[in-house]
Scaffold this motif. Sequence first.
Motif, PDB file in Angstrom:
ATOM      1  N   ASN A  12    -116.429 -30.814  40.818  1.00 41.69           N
ATOM      2  CA  ASN A  12    -116.134 -31.217  42.197  1.00 41.69           C
ATOM      3  C   ASN A  12    -114.700 -31.704  42.345  1.00 41.69           C
ATOM      4  OD1 ASN A  12    -119.041 -32.024  41.303  1.00 41.69           O
ATOM      5  ND2 ASN A  12    -119.233 -31.567  43.483  1.00 41.69           N
ATOM      6  N   ILE A  13    -114.183 -32.329  41.294  1.00 46.78           N
ATOM      7  CA  ILE A  13    -112.866 -32.972  41.344  1.00 46.78           C
ATOM      8  C   ILE A  13    -112.075 -32.564  40.104  1.00 46.78           C
ATOM      9  CG2 ILE A  13    -111.651 -35.193  41.324  1.00 46.78           C
ATOM     10  CD1 ILE A  13    -114.347 -36.356  42.528  1.00 46.78           C
ATOM     11  N   LEU A  14    -110.868 -32.054  40.290  1.00 46.29           N
ATOM     12  CA  LEU A  14    -109.955 -31.716  39.204  1.00 46.29           C
ATOM     13  C   LEU A  14    -108.644 -32.467  39.443  1.00 46.29           C
ATOM     14  CD1 LEU A  14    -110.441 -27.823  39.142  1.00 46.29           C
ATOM     15  CD2 LEU A  14    -111.484 -29.461  37.560  1.00 46.29           C
ATOM     16  N   VAL A  15    -108.250 -33.298  38.495  1.00 42.25           N
ATOM     17  CA  VAL A  15    -107.028 -34.101  38.632  1.00 42.25           C
ATOM     18  C   VAL A  15    -106.178 -33.930  37.378  1.00 42.25           C
ATOM     19  CG1 VAL A  15    -106.064 -36.417  38.904  1.00 42.25           C
ATOM     20  CG2 VAL A  15    -108.171 -35.789  40.113  1.00 42.25           C
ATOM     21  N   GLY A  16    -104.939 -33.456  37.519  1.00 44.86           N
ATOM     22  CA  GLY A  16    -104.050 -33.251  36.378  1.00 44.86           C
ATOM     23  C   GLY A  16    -102.984 -34.316  36.265  1.00 44.86           C
ATOM     24  N   TYR A  17    -102.466 -34.496  35.031  1.00 43.66           N
ATOM     25  CA  TYR A  17    -101.304 -35.371  34.852  1.00 43.66           C
ATOM     26  C   TYR A  17    -100.159 -34.810  35.686  1.00 43.66           C
ATOM     27  CZ  TYR A  17    -103.572 -35.666  30.162  1.00 43.66           C
ATOM     28  OH  TYR A  17    -104.444 -35.734  29.108  1.00 43.66           O
ATOM     29  N   GLN A  18     -99.253 -35.693  36.074  1.00 38.72           N
ATOM     30  CA  GLN A  18     -98.110 -35.260  36.873  1.00 38.72           C
ATOM     31  C   GLN A  18     -96.779 -35.702  36.269  1.00 38.72           C
ATOM     32  OE1 GLN A  18     -98.832 -33.239  40.297  1.00 38.72           O
ATOM     33  NE2 GLN A  18     -99.797 -32.884  38.309  1.00 38.72           N
ATOM     34  N   THR A  19     -96.791 -35.978  34.974  1.00 38.41           N
ATOM     35  CA  THR A  19     -95.551 -36.315  34.274  1.00 38.41           C
ATOM     36  C   THR A  19     -95.488 -35.551  32.962  1.00 38.41           C
ATOM     37  OG1 THR A  19     -96.616 -38.210  33.174  1.00 38.41           O
ATOM     38  CG2 THR A  19     -95.392 -38.658  35.219  1.00 38.41           C
ATOM     39  N   TYR A  20     -94.279 -35.172  32.577  1.00 39.78           N
ATOM     40  CA  TYR A  20     -94.012 -34.566  31.274  1.00 39.78           C
ATOM     41  C   TYR A  20     -92.665 -35.062  30.812  1.00 39.78           C
ATOM     42  CZ  TYR A  20     -93.432 -30.888  27.723  1.00 39.78           C
ATOM     43  OH  TYR A  20     -93.248 -30.193  26.554  1.00 39.78           O
ATOM     44  N   PRO A  21     -92.603 -35.964  29.813  1.00 39.13           N
ATOM     45  CA  PRO A  21     -93.685 -36.427  28.960  1.00 39.13           C
ATOM     46  C   PRO A  21     -94.845 -37.055  29.744  1.00 39.13           C
ATOM     47  CG  PRO A  21     -91.562 -37.147  28.100  1.00 39.13           C
ATOM     48  CD  PRO A  21     -91.315 -36.601  29.469  1.00 39.13           C
ATOM     49  N   HIS A  22     -96.056 -36.962  29.171  1.00 37.03           N
ATOM     50  CA  HIS A  22     -97.251 -37.439  29.850  1.00 37.03           C
ATOM     51  C   HIS A  22     -97.377 -38.962  29.681  1.00 37.03           C
ATOM     52  CE1 HIS A  22     -97.875 -33.238  29.811  1.00 37.03           C
ATOM     53  NE2 HIS A  22     -98.597 -33.147  28.724  1.00 37.03           N
ATOM     54  N   VAL A  23     -96.971 -39.693  30.692  1.00 40.60           N
ATOM     55  CA  VAL A  23     -97.077 -41.153  30.646  1.00 40.60           C
ATOM     56  C   VAL A  23     -97.944 -41.696  31.782  1.00 40.60           C
ATOM     57  CG1 VAL A  23     -94.904 -41.507  29.420  1.00 40.60           C
ATOM     58  CG2 VAL A  23     -94.897 -41.377  31.930  1.00 40.60           C
ATOM     59  N   ASP A  24     -98.609 -40.796  32.515  1.00 38.51           N
ATOM     60  CA  ASP A  24     -99.439 -41.218  33.644  1.00 38.51           C
ATOM     61  C   ASP A  24    -100.917 -40.890  33.435  1.00 38.51           C
ATOM     62  OD1 ASP A  24     -99.233 -38.459  33.828  1.00 38.51           O
ATOM     63  OD2 ASP A  24     -99.118 -38.441  36.019  1.00 38.51           O
ATOM     64  N   GLN A  25    -101.326 -40.700  32.197  1.00 36.01           N
ATOM     65  CA  GLN A  25    -102.696 -40.265  31.932  1.00 36.01           C
ATOM     66  C   GLN A  25    -103.725 -41.290  32.436  1.00 36.01           C
ATOM     67  OE1 GLN A  25    -101.014 -38.876  27.816  1.00 36.01           O
ATOM     68  NE2 GLN A  25    -103.194 -38.446  27.815  1.00 36.01           N
ATOM     69  N   ARG A  26    -103.489 -42.538  32.125  1.00 39.85           N
ATOM     70  CA  ARG A  26    -104.430 -43.592  32.545  1.00 39.85           C
ATOM     71  C   ARG A  26    -104.459 -43.700  34.071  1.00 39.85           C
ATOM     72  NH1 ARG A  26    -105.398 -49.020  29.085  1.00 39.85           N
ATOM     73  NH2 ARG A  26    -106.829 -50.108  30.489  1.00 39.85           N
ATOM     74  N   GLU A  27    -103.290 -43.597  34.675  1.00 40.59           N
ATOM     75  CA  GLU A  27    -103.190 -43.673  36.139  1.00 40.59           C
ATOM     76  C   GLU A  27    -103.939 -42.532  36.815  1.00 40.59           C
ATOM     77  OE1 GLU A  27     -99.698 -42.688  39.381  1.00 40.59           O
ATOM     78  OE2 GLU A  27     -99.128 -43.570  37.453  1.00 40.59           O
ATOM     79  N   ARG A  28    -103.777 -41.311  36.309  1.00 40.41           N
ATOM     80  CA  ARG A  28    -104.457 -40.170  36.919  1.00 40.41           C
ATOM     81  C   ARG A  28    -105.962 -40.235  36.685  1.00 40.41           C
ATOM     82  NH1 ARG A  28    -102.167 -37.855  40.949  1.00 40.41           N
ATOM     83  NH2 ARG A  28    -102.891 -35.743  40.459  1.00 40.41           N
ATOM     84  N   ALA A  29    -106.364 -40.825  35.567  1.00 35.69           N
ATOM     85  CA  ALA A  29    -107.795 -41.017  35.332  1.00 35.69           C
ATOM     86  C   ALA A  29    -108.398 -41.977  36.352  1.00 35.69           C
ATOM     87  CB  ALA A  29    -108.025 -41.539  33.918  1.00 35.69           C
TER      88      ALA A  29
END
Length: 486
Positions: A152-169
């Motif tokens: 129902n919901i797909l949310v991807g990281y929006q930083t590279y390097p990936h430093v927003d993983q917890r935020e996007r979760a």
Amino acid sequence: MRIAIGGFMHESNTFAPLPADLNRFREGSLTYGDAVIPVWQDASHEVAGFIEGAGAFGYELVPVAMALATPAGPVTDEFFDHFTDALATGCRLARADGVLLALHGAMVTPKHPDADAETLRRIRAVLGPKVPIAVTLDFHGNIAPQMAELANILVGYQTYPHVDQRERARVAAGLLARAVRGAVRPVSYVAKPPMLLNLLGQDTSREPMAGLMRQARELETRPGVLSVSLMAGFPYADVPAMGASVIVVADGDAKLARTGAEELAAAMWSVRDRLNVTCPRPEEAVRQALASTRPPALLIDLGDNIGGGSAGDGTVLLAELMKQKARGFVVVIHTPAGVAQAKDAGIGGRVEITVGGSTGPLHGDPIRVRGSVRSLHVGKWLEAEPRHGGRREHDQGHTAVLDLGDGNLLVLNTHRTPPFSLGQLTSLGIDPRAARAIVVKAAVAYKAAYAPIGGEIIEVDTPGLTAINAARFDYKRVQRPLYPLD
């Protein structure tokens, strides 16, 4: 409200010969049930965001299972079947109102070119159509449109390097909680512009990717839009879904989701030529590094990018540094046999070790090095800051530091370890700021750790399993036409 949480994460390089089997996941992280919580709750990872969401959004956690391994070749079908069964069975037994899953988006097995979608299919099959599922995805996911039909919901990281993983979760967790309560009716759409992006162009601090990310955030402010994820894709997977994509999640409005996704996909297509970045060859790059007045110069070994599934024992830049008689360099090489030799010699002992060549000459010829054993280590450390990958606990296996003379240090490790944390060096008593040049086997992900201490950054077009030039690879399964291949 009961929410089951879990994950299955692997970035599979289909050109790499090293399969990701049970042992690779044990080296990475493999936990079941309640053991998931202590491993991940203090990390900067999306599973930590799921855990944090319990307090923020008022749900009861039901941890199921979590598996993660360093990028390599495809995941074995045996381990895939085992772990997807563990996830599906755990989700069914949880009797949960909703499910939060951390998937990568670029996992491949010999039988399943889109293993993430297959994971979702198996979980959806045991849950039925009514239980909402929210999925977080890596920025490098090769997202197939059918994933929007399974989750129902797909949310991807929006930083590279990936430093927003917890935020996007937390974004995914909040949307799932609202969906379970009936406050929103999320629908997702995946648009795929026919383009491959090399990793340098994917850097979210670099234009035009930075501008595309601003457009994505602006799109999220539109009424009815719940989430927007611009996904760069993983170019080292020869699979039909390989390439860039845009995911839009809207509140009950499939047309709005589709229109928004296609609009941003068209914007990506319009700047496609600027999203593929070129760089110098090894001889010129090393010459620039040695002439730099802003040490340490960072030599980015793009062809041996461990975070993209490469071997980690490339010798091209080490050979060039030695050929140009460099002083004060630091190079890390994956060499388990060399570590064993160093341990036998002991601290202060002289050794002569062959490094490189585990995958043939693709990453350079084997090199014979001579030096003294400066130090020996167990290779573990903790990372307190948000870094690409979100991990807190790191383990590069037993490690030896060799002094090659002239201030040159060669680090030999037992586990292939991407350079996402300065702790890889500082835990060994090495001050990276004191080096003249450092070889970094990465593409962009290293920047969160290394850019603050680096002087001049020199990206190098080295050969290998993760070469920056897509023309080096023989793609057979990708959807054609695909820019810049066509």
